[in-house]
Write an enzyme that holds these catalytic residues in place. Structure first.
Site, PDB file in Angstrom:
ATOM      1  N   SER A 115       0.834  -1.208   0.000  1.00 23.98           N
ATOM      2  CA  SER A 115       0.000   0.000   0.000  1.00 23.98           C
ATOM      3  C   SER A 115       0.863   1.250   0.000  1.00 23.98           C
ATOM      4  O   SER A 115       1.972   1.257   0.548  1.00 23.98           O
ATOM      5  CB  SER A 115      -0.863  -0.031   1.262  1.00 23.98           C
ATOM      6  OG  SER A 115      -1.395   1.238   1.522  1.00 23.98           O
TER       7      SER A 115
ATOM      8  N   TYR B 191      -1.925  -1.233  10.648  1.00 25.44           N
ATOM      9  CA  TYR B 191      -2.149  -1.830   9.324  1.00 25.44           C
ATOM     10  C   TYR B 191      -0.975  -1.503   8.397  1.00 25.44           C
ATOM     11  O   TYR B 191      -0.396  -2.379   7.759  1.00 25.44           O
ATOM     12  CB  TYR B 191      -3.465  -1.305   8.737  1.00 25.44           C
ATOM     13  CG  TYR B 191      -3.544  -1.370   7.238  1.00 25.44           C
ATOM     14  CD1 TYR B 191      -3.815  -2.565   6.589  1.00 25.44           C
ATOM     15  CD2 TYR B 191      -3.316  -0.228   6.454  1.00 25.44           C
ATOM     16  CE1 TYR B 191      -3.861  -2.624   5.203  1.00 25.44           C
ATOM     17  CE2 TYR B 191      -3.356  -0.278   5.084  1.00 25.44           C
ATOM     18  CZ  TYR B 191      -3.628  -1.477   4.460  1.00 25.44           C
ATOM     19  OH  TYR B 191      -3.658  -1.527   3.095  1.00 25.44           O
TER      20      TYR B 191
ATOM     21  N   LYS C 208       2.227  -3.782   6.514  1.00 27.00           N
ATOM     22  CA  LYS C 208       2.587  -3.759   5.092  1.00 27.00           C
ATOM     23  C   LYS C 208       4.094  -3.532   4.948  1.00 27.00           C
ATOM     24  O   LYS C 208       4.767  -4.226   4.183  1.00 27.00           O
ATOM     25  CB  LYS C 208       1.827  -2.645   4.357  1.00 27.00           C
ATOM     26  CG  LYS C 208       0.336  -2.878   4.226  1.00 27.00           C
ATOM     27  CD  LYS C 208       0.042  -4.025   3.280  1.00 27.00           C
ATOM     28  CE  LYS C 208      -1.426  -4.340   3.147  1.00 27.00           C
ATOM     29  NZ  LYS C 208      -1.688  -5.656   2.577  1.00 27.00           N
TER      30      LYS C 208
HETATM   31  C1  WQD Z   1     -10.057   9.266   0.973  1.00 28.70           C
HETATM   32  C2  WQD Z   1     -10.374  10.729   1.202  1.00 28.70           C
HETATM   33  C3  WQD Z   1     -10.678  11.310   3.506  1.00 28.70           C
HETATM   34  C4  WQD Z   1     -14.296   8.909   4.109  1.00 28.70           C
HETATM   35  C5  WQD Z   1      -7.046   4.399   3.118  1.00 28.70           C
HETATM   36  C6  WQD Z   1      -5.853   3.670   3.674  1.00 28.70           C
HETATM   37  C7  WQD Z   1      -4.984   3.150   2.573  1.00 28.70           C
HETATM   38  C8  WQD Z   1      -5.776   2.285   1.629  1.00 28.70           C
HETATM   39  C9  WQD Z   1      -7.011   2.976   1.171  1.00 28.70           C
HETATM   40  C10 WQD Z   1      -6.138  -0.109   1.723  1.00 28.70           C
HETATM   41  C11 WQD Z   1      -9.639  11.347   2.399  1.00 28.70           C
HETATM   42  C12 WQD Z   1     -11.961  11.504   2.746  1.00 28.70           C
HETATM   43  C13 WQD Z   1     -13.184   9.529   3.578  1.00 28.70           C
HETATM   44  C14 WQD Z   1     -15.435   9.707   4.460  1.00 28.70           C
HETATM   45  C15 WQD Z   1     -14.248  11.670   3.695  1.00 28.70           C
HETATM   46  N1  WQD Z   1      -6.118   1.061   2.295  1.00 28.70           N
HETATM   47  N2  WQD Z   1     -13.147  10.881   3.371  1.00 28.70           N
HETATM   48  N3  WQD Z   1     -15.352  11.049   4.230  1.00 28.70           N
HETATM   49  O1  WQD Z   1      -7.480   7.424   3.775  1.00 28.70           O
HETATM   50  O2  WQD Z   1      -6.654   7.762   1.398  1.00 28.70           O
HETATM   51  O3  WQD Z   1      -6.605   5.531   2.372  1.00 28.70           O
HETATM   52  O4  WQD Z   1      -7.738   3.528   2.250  1.00 28.70           O
HETATM   53  O5  WQD Z   1      -6.530  -1.125   2.126  1.00 28.70           O
HETATM   54  O6  WQD Z   1      -3.953   2.436   3.137  1.00 28.70           O
HETATM   55  O7  WQD Z   1      -5.115   4.568   4.496  1.00 28.70           O
HETATM   56  O8  WQD Z   1      -8.802   6.503   1.795  1.00 28.70           O
HETATM   57  O9  WQD Z   1     -11.159   6.394   1.138  1.00 28.70           O
HETATM   58  O10 WQD Z   1     -10.580   6.490   3.603  1.00 28.70           O
HETATM   59  O11 WQD Z   1     -10.247   8.540   2.174  1.00 28.70           O
HETATM   60  O12 WQD Z   1     -14.230  12.892   3.512  1.00 28.70           O
HETATM   61  O13 WQD Z   1     -16.460   9.209   4.955  1.00 28.70           O
HETATM   62  O14 WQD Z   1     -11.756  10.863   1.514  1.00 28.70           O
HETATM   63  O15 WQD Z   1     -10.496  12.315   4.472  1.00 28.70           O
HETATM   64  O16 WQD Z   1      -9.328  12.672   2.051  1.00 28.70           O
HETATM   65  P1  WQD Z   1      -7.354   6.913   2.408  1.00 28.70           P
HETATM   66  P2  WQD Z   1     -10.265   6.912   2.200  1.00 28.70           P
END
Ligand code: WQD
Length: 338
Positions: free
Chosen positions: A124, A152, A156
């Site tokens: 990741s 997590y 990785k």
């Molecule tokens: C994306 C954007 C949030 C939810 C994580 C893990 C990474 C990978 C993928 C794999 C951010 C914003 C989110 C919500 C929001 N994991 N958001 N409201 O944090 O980039 O990555 O998932 O297994 O390792 O860290 O992805 O989709 O959670 O967030 O505003 O309800 O959306 O703040 O800017 P992230 P995400």
């Protein structure tokens, strides 16, 4: 090749199996179904038109997994079997370390026992740590363990290190490490997709539930980041493109130059939360209500990659755009699956 896919019933595993069959490979699927359903394997069989050997086995259970290795001769392993919820990993870290590290070690030890040398690991972008500057390329990091913000992500990085140390000690061992950015979307058949248990943690599955009326509104975590519209920017990649990246990376096993290969799998394009909300509304024809709330702990302003290395060395690049991602996600969420 014949490939053992550990965690093959899960979101990325199931899509990868489809693309492996599309290129003439065959698969043995192993999954303990902790965070996946057998119906996903059945649906993959519908898509590929073949029966897939399936074993409900926990990859930490060496005895049971050894029996699978004994029965099924394979040329390579792809490891998708880890737990993957960032927030949960902060609450139950020991479970994450035990499951993710133990299952990886068990698989690698069995590879030794059965003379299998090729492994691919689902890593990741989180291994780049919170201080990485986008666009990130594979050389920007030195596995900055201190910058990783959750257990997590630590697992990785640790598994990457285990693979690197093993590769250094054994010239026949070949490891391919694929660092995913933000995988989203679903197969065009709407038979497989992302199906998180409970309230989704990630943005796209949450939007999908709002668009289909299962949740009232989206919380947008912060609109005062240093980005185009103040909301977080990420590199969303269609899961089908991601799956194809694994198939392209199989060519590393024929290379003689080195025995550890690391690639970013992303599009190289950054999309903000509000841009994704707008794109989803357009693609689905549904309103996605949202409220701006405070920042989520541990989030960074932007995270996107330089995808050039995978293009140059593997001949792979992401082809599908945000519209394809939103449409396929909506179709799956809107009752496509079964
Ligand atoms: C994306 C954007 C949030 C939810 C994580 C893990 C990474 C990978 C993928 C794999 C951010 C914003 C989110 C919500 C929001 N994991 N958001 N409201 O944090 O980039 O990555 O998932 O297994 O390792 O860290 O992805 O989709 O959670 O967030 O505003 O309800 O959306 O703040 O800017 P992230 P995400």
């Amino acid at each position: 090749m014949r490939i053992l896919v550990a965690g093959g019933a899960g979101y990325i595993g199931s899509h990868t199996i489809v693309e492996l069959y599309a290129k003439g490979h065959t698969v043995v699927c192993v999954d303990n179904l902790y965070n996946a359903k057998l119906s996903a394997v059945k649906n993959v069989e519908k898509i590929v038109g073949k029966k897939i050997p399936f074993y409900k086995v926990d990859c930490c259970d060496k005895k049971k997994l050894r029996a699978v290795f004994k029965k099924e001769k394979v040329d390579a392993i792809i490891m998708f079997q880890g737990y993957k919820a960032v927030g949960e990993s902060v609450k139950i870290p020991l479970k994450y370390y035990r499951n993710n590290i133990d299952s990886a070690l068990t698989i690698i030890e069995l590879m030794d026992e059965f003379n299998i040398h090729n492994i691919m690991f689902s890593s990741s972008a989180t291994v780049y740590g919170k201080n990485a500057k986008s666009p990130i390329d594979e050389n920007d990091e030195a596995l900055r363990l201190n910058d990783i913000t959750n257990p997590y992500g630590e697992t990785k990085a640790m598994i990457e290190k285990i693979l690197m140390d093993k590769a250094n000690s054994d010239s026949k061992f070949k490891a391919v490490i694929l660092r995913y950015f933000n995988p989203v979307g679903a197969h065009e058949s709407a038979l497989i997709g992302e199906d998180p248990n409970g309230l989704p943690n990630n943005l796209m599955p949450y939007i999908a539930k709002v668009a289909t009326g299962k949740l009232p509104f989206l919380n947008v975590y912060g609109n005062n980041y240093k980005t185009k519209d103040g909301t977080g920017v990420r590199d969303y990649i269609h899961v089908v493109d991601l799956a194809k990246g694994h198939v392209s990376a199989l060519k590393c096993y024929k290379e003689k130059k080195k025995n550890i290969y690391i690639y970013n799998l992303g599009t190289g394009r950054g999309t903000s939360v509000l841009e994704l909300v707008n794109a989803y509304e357009k693609a689905s024809g549904k309103k996605v209500k949202y409220k701006i709330v405070g920042r989520r702990a541990g989030d960074v302003d932007k995270l996107y990659c330089k995808p050039k290395k995978a293009k140059t060395e593997l001949g792979w690049e992401a082809k599908l755009n945000i519209e394809n991602m939103c449409k396929s996600s909506y179709n799956y969420e809107n009752g496509g699956r079964r």
